[in-house]
Design a protein around this motif. Structure first.
Motif, PDB file in Angstrom:
ATOM      1  N   MET A   1       0.777  -1.179   0.421  1.00 38.06           N
ATOM      2  CA  MET A   1       0.206   0.206   0.097  1.00 38.06           C
ATOM      3  C   MET A   1       0.624   1.094  -0.234  1.00 38.06           C
ATOM      4  O   MET A   1       1.648   1.404   0.516  1.00 38.06           O
ATOM      5  CB  MET A   1      -0.914  -0.022   1.343  1.00 38.06           C
ATOM      6  CG  MET A   1      -1.389   1.565   1.262  1.00 38.06           C
ATOM      7  SD  MET A   1      -3.386   1.317   0.504  1.00 38.06           S
ATOM      8  CE  MET A   1      -4.476  -0.002   1.190  1.00 38.06           C
ATOM      9  N   THR A   5      -2.711   5.913  -3.223  1.00 35.21           N
ATOM     10  CA  THR A   5      -3.836   4.749  -3.317  1.00 35.21           C
ATOM     11  C   THR A   5      -4.925   4.851  -1.625  1.00 35.21           C
ATOM     12  O   THR A   5      -6.321   4.655  -1.604  1.00 35.21           O
ATOM     13  CB  THR A   5      -3.230   3.224  -2.997  1.00 35.21           C
ATOM     14  OG1 THR A   5      -2.759   3.441  -3.905  1.00 35.21           O
ATOM     15  CG2 THR A   5      -4.478   1.998  -3.002  1.00 35.21           C
ATOM     16  N   MET A   6      -4.361   5.017  -0.488  1.00 33.94           N
ATOM     17  CA  MET A   6      -4.895   4.963   0.658  1.00 33.94           C
ATOM     18  C   MET A   6      -5.627   6.344   0.896  1.00 33.94           C
ATOM     19  O   MET A   6      -6.476   6.533   0.764  1.00 33.94           O
ATOM     20  CB  MET A   6      -4.320   5.030   2.003  1.00 33.94           C
ATOM     21  CG  MET A   6      -4.257   5.064   3.473  1.00 33.94           C
ATOM     22  SD  MET A   6      -4.989   7.115   4.035  1.00 33.94           S
ATOM     23  CE  MET A   6      -3.438   7.768   4.188  1.00 33.94           C
ATOM     24  N   ASP A   8      -7.150   8.358  -2.032  1.00 26.41           N
ATOM     25  CA  ASP A   8      -7.917   7.743  -2.706  1.00 26.41           C
ATOM     26  C   ASP A   8      -9.569   6.471  -2.374  1.00 26.41           C
ATOM     27  O   ASP A   8     -10.248   6.844  -2.642  1.00 26.41           O
ATOM     28  CB  ASP A   8      -7.452   6.572  -4.578  1.00 26.41           C
ATOM     29  CG  ASP A   8      -6.538   8.069  -5.404  1.00 26.41           C
ATOM     30  OD1 ASP A   8      -6.410   8.984  -4.862  1.00 26.41           O
ATOM     31  OD2 ASP A   8      -5.925   7.277  -5.991  1.00 26.41           O
ATOM     32  N   TRP A   9      -8.815   6.005  -1.627  1.00 28.18           N
ATOM     33  CA  TRP A   9      -9.436   4.798  -0.578  1.00 28.18           C
ATOM     34  C   TRP A   9     -10.411   5.397   0.340  1.00 28.18           C
ATOM     35  O   TRP A   9     -11.635   5.095  -0.322  1.00 28.18           O
ATOM     36  CB  TRP A   9      -9.063   3.494  -0.539  1.00 28.18           C
ATOM     37  CG  TRP A   9      -8.235   2.912  -1.568  1.00 28.18           C
ATOM     38  CD1 TRP A   9      -8.623   2.827  -2.950  1.00 28.18           C
ATOM     39  CD2 TRP A   9      -7.787   1.079  -1.392  1.00 28.18           C
ATOM     40  NE1 TRP A   9      -8.164   1.911  -3.844  1.00 28.18           N
ATOM     41  CE2 TRP A   9      -7.306   0.719  -2.711  1.00 28.18           C
ATOM     42  CE3 TRP A   9      -7.671   0.043  -0.561  1.00 28.18           C
ATOM     43  CZ2 TRP A   9      -6.530  -0.312  -2.583  1.00 28.18           C
ATOM     44  CZ3 TRP A   9      -7.355  -0.332  -0.477  1.00 28.18           C
ATOM     45  CH2 TRP A   9      -6.544  -1.049  -1.537  1.00 28.18           C
ATOM     46  N   ALA A  10     -10.184   6.256   0.646  1.00 26.25           N
ATOM     47  CA  ALA A  10     -11.103   7.259   1.471  1.00 26.25           C
ATOM     48  C   ALA A  10     -11.476   8.103   0.946  1.00 26.25           C
ATOM     49  O   ALA A  10     -12.668   8.440   1.268  1.00 26.25           O
ATOM     50  CB  ALA A  10      -9.451   7.522   2.115  1.00 26.25           C
ATOM     51  N   SER A  12     -12.960   7.158  -2.121  1.00 29.78           N
ATOM     52  CA  SER A  12     -14.577   6.490  -2.596  1.00 29.78           C
ATOM     53  C   SER A  12     -15.224   5.948  -1.289  1.00 29.78           C
ATOM     54  O   SER A  12     -16.217   5.382  -2.081  1.00 29.78           O
ATOM     55  CB  SER A  12     -13.466   5.389  -2.908  1.00 29.78           C
ATOM     56  OG  SER A  12     -13.057   4.219  -2.020  1.00 29.78           O
ATOM     57  N   ARG A  13     -14.578   5.616   0.225  1.00 31.39           N
ATOM     58  CA  ARG A  13     -15.648   5.241   1.523  1.00 31.39           C
ATOM     59  C   ARG A  13     -16.304   6.235   1.562  1.00 31.39           C
ATOM     60  O   ARG A  13     -17.702   5.650   1.375  1.00 31.39           O
ATOM     61  CB  ARG A  13     -14.800   4.838   2.391  1.00 31.39           C
ATOM     62  CG  ARG A  13     -13.623   3.519   2.077  1.00 31.39           C
ATOM     63  CD  ARG A  13     -13.353   3.130   3.672  1.00 31.39           C
ATOM     64  NE  ARG A  13     -12.448   3.972   3.684  1.00 31.39           N
ATOM     65  CZ  ARG A  13     -11.306   4.063   3.934  1.00 31.39           C
ATOM     66  NH1 ARG A  13     -10.251   3.647   3.306  1.00 31.39           N
ATOM     67  NH2 ARG A  13     -10.693   5.089   4.642  1.00 31.39           N
ATOM     68  N   TYR A  29     -14.787  14.787   0.339  1.00 32.10           N
ATOM     69  CA  TYR A  29     -13.628  13.944   0.019  1.00 32.10           C
ATOM     70  C   TYR A  29     -13.254  13.887  -1.132  1.00 32.10           C
ATOM     71  O   TYR A  29     -12.572  13.967  -2.320  1.00 32.10           O
ATOM     72  CB  TYR A  29     -14.126  12.691   0.684  1.00 32.10           C
ATOM     73  CG  TYR A  29     -13.150  12.567   1.721  1.00 32.10           C
ATOM     74  CD1 TYR A  29     -11.898  11.794   1.914  1.00 32.10           C
ATOM     75  CD2 TYR A  29     -13.951  12.763   3.589  1.00 32.10           C
ATOM     76  CE1 TYR A  29     -11.468  11.808   2.897  1.00 32.10           C
ATOM     77  CE2 TYR A  29     -13.303  12.669   5.079  1.00 32.10           C
ATOM     78  CZ  TYR A  29     -11.855  11.796   4.971  1.00 32.10           C
ATOM     79  OH  TYR A  29     -11.452  11.786   5.847  1.00 32.10           O
ATOM     80  N   ASN A 227     -11.348   8.538   7.979  1.00 29.67           N
ATOM     81  CA  ASN A 227     -12.551   8.945   7.386  1.00 29.67           C
ATOM     82  C   ASN A 227     -12.996  10.159   7.668  1.00 29.67           C
ATOM     83  O   ASN A 227     -14.270  10.506   7.934  1.00 29.67           O
ATOM     84  CB  ASN A 227     -13.619   8.227   6.528  1.00 29.67           C
ATOM     85  CG  ASN A 227     -13.125   7.495   5.387  1.00 29.67           C
ATOM     86  OD1 ASN A 227     -12.330   6.120   5.107  1.00 29.67           O
ATOM     87  ND2 ASN A 227     -13.533   8.340   4.155  1.00 29.67           N
TER      88      ASN A 227
END
Length: 519
Positions: A1, A5-6, A8-10, A12-13, A29, A227
């Motif tokens: 990881m 990327t971390m 980007d995923w945050a 998306s959540r 976000y 988040n």
């Protein structure tokens, strides 16, 4: 990881949840992620890519957080440094890191442009602020331009993420190289130590500077990982911070002892601070009296964090007011206390002091000092980082405890006796008339050194004689008693709250020992 990327995923959540709030600027976000992506594409257009260093001379603000994450997307290396440094400092940090670009606030633009010719390797200058500066790219105008999509490189956890410069209380600051995996480990390691939870509505106030590992990894990265919502603070004002806590229902507060002392000096009787459920401090030792007051007036969940830029959160203690100063080992660390000048095998017995060392196999540990292999080898020996901090090692109810007693280099030797400044500072700080205090060794013909105390008064009528009597009534030995006092308007400290003892010693060297207050 990797860090990008971390983030980007945050996004998306929780795309519609607030990510960054600064004054009237309230970015979800999704909105913040779009700004990060757009800036990253602009940096690619400028020719900045994987492995290039991007220096930041910015206060805590949305643009600083956005720049950091944009740089991560490129596989470039963020290099934030203290926005208070003067011209020589700007040149040093940019040239030492080999930065290809510098992003800076408009209020330091004049300083930057004056020394521009001394930084030939820096190709791009980006200015954040309302004004236009000739010869540089305006941040917001840059962000308003459309840029076609680009393919960002695939990164690994071993790629460099950031170079953070040591605070430089003495000597030249060293660049501490931290990888993506170490940056993430710093965020989740502290979360585990302190007891935060994901998706728990964290609202974190950004007091600690983003050029410091606590401000960057603990507060910013940790908040994004959970988040939560990040509230950057450009300039610390106790009243403004208290207003922000009340208005925005802040849940998470990380500061230095100085921050907390100034907050508690305000009238809190009419304040509603009930939203605060996490409070942490680091950067300097805190008197037990102040820790107890913080637990009573802010939150009982008040945590001591010990670490450094190199190995991060190696020690911590939740509810620190119950056992002031003591700490246990962090979840991702192994620590030992060894004899001064000893190896990692020369562990002291319980009840003894020595030097704290930390195992660099921790995923939070730095890789190396940037372009300084000899200094890396001097501090990291046989897999252990030698902190230079003196530490008392104890075992209570089967639990190893570590209590930092000061810097080894700060040790005062008076008549052959070793004296730790922190012990005296904690005592004097408990006096109700003392706001802040620092202790150094002053030269003495008879004893070699004697203790000299610099004091900031909360009670203007406080005298040297009163402090001397206060010490005499304490349990500390007489040889530790300050032989002179000097009252100052403030104690010099670096941005992380550590006392700049070298400045006090330099000040002391320019005068005689001063009036004795007892023998």
């Amino acid at each position: 990881m990797d860090v990008a990327t971390m983030a980007d995923w945050a996004v998306s959540r929780t795309p519609e949840k607030l990510a960054v709030v600064e004054g009237n600027k309230r970015l979800t976000y999704r909105e913040w992620g779009e700004r990060v992506d757009r800036l990253a594409r602009h940096l690619v257009r400028l020719g900045i890519g994987r492995g290039d260093r991007v220096a930041c001379m910015l206060k805590n603000r949305e643009e600083h957080a956005t720049t950091f994450f944009a740089v991560q997307k490129l596989g470039a290396v963020a290099t934030p440094f203290n926005f208070r440094v003067k011209r020589d400092g700007i040149v040093y940090h940019v040239n030492d890191s080999g930065a290809k670009a510098l992003v800076f606030d408009d209020d330091v633009a004049e300083e930057v442009l004056v020394v521009r010719e001394l930084m030939p390797g820096c190709e791009h200058y980006i200015c954040v602020g309302k004004g236009r500066v000739e010869g540089v790219l305006p941040f917001e105008e840059l962000m308003s331009e459309e840029v076609p999509p680009v393919e960002f490189p695939a990164l690994s956890g071993d790629d460099p993420s950031v170079i953070l410069y040591t605070s430089g209380t003495t000597g030249t600051p060293k660049g501490v190289l931290i990888t993506h995996s170490a940056s993430l480990a710093r965020a989740y390691g502290l979360i585990l130590n302190h007891g935060q939870r994901h998706m728990d509505g964290e609202r974190a106030i950004g007091l600690m500077p983003l050029f410091h590992t606590v401000g960057l990894h603990t507060v910013l990265l940790g908040t994004v990982l959970l988040n939560g919502t990040y509230f950057p603070v450009e300039r610390f004002s106790p009243v403004d911070v208290l207003d922000l806590i009340e208005r925005e229902r802040i849940t998470y507060l990380f500061g230095t002892p100085t921050h907390f002392q100034m907050l508690l000096a305000e009238d809190l009787s009419a304040r509603d601070l009930s939203s605060v459920r996490h409070a942490l401090y680091a950067g300097a030792l805190m008197p037990g009296r102040l820790a107890r007051e913080c637990s009573e007036k802010l939150t009982e969940n008040f945590t001591l964090i010990y670490g450094n830029t190199e190995t991060y959160n190696s020690l911590f203690m939740r509810n620190t007011h119950r056992r002031p100063g003591a700490a246990v080992c962090g979840v991702l660390h192994e620590a030992r206390v060894v004899e001064l000048g000893g190896t990692h095998e020369d562990v002291v017995a319980p009840g003894e002091e020595g030097e704290l060392i930390v195992n660099v196999r921790s995923p939070e540990s730095f890789r190396e000092y940037w372009n300084k292999p000899e200094q890396t080898a001097d501090k990291v020996r046989e897999g252990w980082y030698y902190t230079g901090d003196s530490c008392l090692y104890e075992v209570k109810d089967g639990q190893p405890l570590f209590t930092i007693t000061g810097r080894i280099d700060d040790l005062i030797i008076s008549g052959g006796e070793n004296i730790h400044p922190a012990e005296i500072e904690n005592l004097l700080a408990s006096h109700p008339g003392v706001s802040d205090v620092a202790v150094v060794g002053a030269p003495d013909l008879r004893w070699g050194e004697v203790v000299k105390a610099f004091v900031v008064r909360s009670d203007p009528s406080l005298t040297e004689k009163q402090l001397d009597n206060f010490f005499k009534e304490s349990s500390l030995e007489n040889y530790k008693r300050p032989r002179s006092y000097e009252f100052l308007s403030e104690i010099p400290r670096n941005p992380s709250g550590k006392i700049l003892r070298a400045q006090l010693k330099e000040r002391e060297g320019k005068r005689d020992l001063g009036e004795k207050v007892g023998s």
